[in-house]
Write a protein that holds these residues in place. Structure first.
Motif, PDB file in Angstrom:
ATOM      1  N   PHE A  43      20.086  62.215  54.698  1.00  0.00           N
ATOM      2  CA  PHE A  43      19.900  61.494  53.433  1.00  0.00           C
ATOM      3  C   PHE A  43      21.083  61.730  52.494  1.00  0.00           C
ATOM      4  N   ASP A  76      16.776  65.831  58.256  1.00  0.00           N
ATOM      5  CA  ASP A  76      16.507  64.615  57.488  1.00  0.00           C
ATOM      6  C   ASP A  76      17.193  64.678  56.126  1.00  0.00           C
ATOM      7  N   ARG A 102      19.493  55.314  54.222  1.00  0.00           N
ATOM      8  CA  ARG A 102      18.183  55.917  54.476  1.00  0.00           C
ATOM      9  C   ARG A 102      17.093  55.266  53.630  1.00  0.00           C
TER      10      ARG A 102
END
Length: 268
Positions: A97, A93, A104
């Motif tokens: 990002f 994640d 995002r």
């Protein structure tokens, strides 16, 4: 609430955290795929993918028992490592990002503002298997006219697939649904267990034949009420499914109010 790809172990941690005083709900309705404890393609106690769903619900005191609830040492190693070093779980994640921060952030904003509308407004797939019939004696399926051959082949394979029954499902559900029910021991909250509409053409004889199922064990708890399996079996017809295991738009319109009425009937 509903969380895709989650199971009984996840539900225990989710419910424990969203209702810390055990007084938020009159009832919690828990769906089971089949009261016969049919095993799927893998052991539910060893699904590492669940860690990504429940990682933020794990407390320090949860790490060891959560790790040991997995069976293989490989799974236990990966789960223990991920639970103690959460950065390993979140790194993908973070990388996404860093690569596209604007996208995002917009996705997060949209999800927070609109996701409930997206889920509640979804009406289901309109396609239907109406006209399909299964001859279980001769292992033959009659399909609706015009259905593409590749879809016929896929449905036939799914309908007649006979997975080995290893006894995985029953102990897993007894442990984790039992733990969830025990959270509400002595409270006003009713735990209502019901069998989902299983598929468009259920087997006349289930694959598993257990003398004592997880439902038999769970119904001994005073907080648990089990809905008779026949209630939703009336929906197990091809015209209410768009594929072999998912209700279509028409099926959803029958299922949702029937579930609501069933739950209400179980309450004081």
């Amino acid at each position: 609430c509903a969380v895709q790809a989650s199971g009984a172990r996840d539900w225990y941690y989710f419910v424990r955290d969203i209702d810390p005083r055990r007084d938020r709900y009159n009832a919690i309705a828990i769906p089971l795929d089949d009261y016969n404890d049919i095993d799927g393609t893998d052991d539910p106690a060893d699904r590492q993918s669940e860690m990504w769903l429940v990682i933020n619900r794990l407390r320090l005191t949860d790490i060891l028992p959560y790790t040991l609830s997995f069976k293989s040492w490989r799974s236990r190693f990966d789960v223990f490592r991920g639970s103690t070093l959460k950065g390993l779980v979140f790194q993908r994640d973070l990388q996404d990002f860093i690569e596209q921060p604007g996208n995002r952030l917009k996705a997060v904003k949209d999800f927070r503002e609109h996701s409930s509308d997206w889920f509640y407004a979804y009406g289901g797939a309109s396609q239907s298997l109406a006209g399909m019939s299964v001859d279980w004696t001769n292992h033959r399926v009659t399909f609706p006219p015009g259905m593409p051959q590749d879809r016929q082949d896929g449905l036939s394979s799914e309908i007649f697939r006979e997975l080995p029954q290893n006894g995985w499902t029953r102990p897993f559900q007894v442990q984790w649904l039992g733990a969830l029910a025990d959270l509400y021991r002595g409270s006003k909250t009713k735990i209502i267990i019901y069998q989902l509409p299983r598929d468009a053409a259920p087997r006349p004889t289930p694959l598993a034949h257990l003398p004592w199922t997880s439902v038999d064990e769970l119904r001994k708890r005073p907080s648990v009420s089990v809905v008779d399996h026949s209630v939703f079996e009336t929906l197990e017809t091809p015209d209410l499914f768009f594929d072999y295991i998912h209700l279509n738009t028409a099926g959803r319109k029958v299922f949702s109010p029937l579930l609501a009425d069933t739950v209400k009937a179980k309450l004081p």
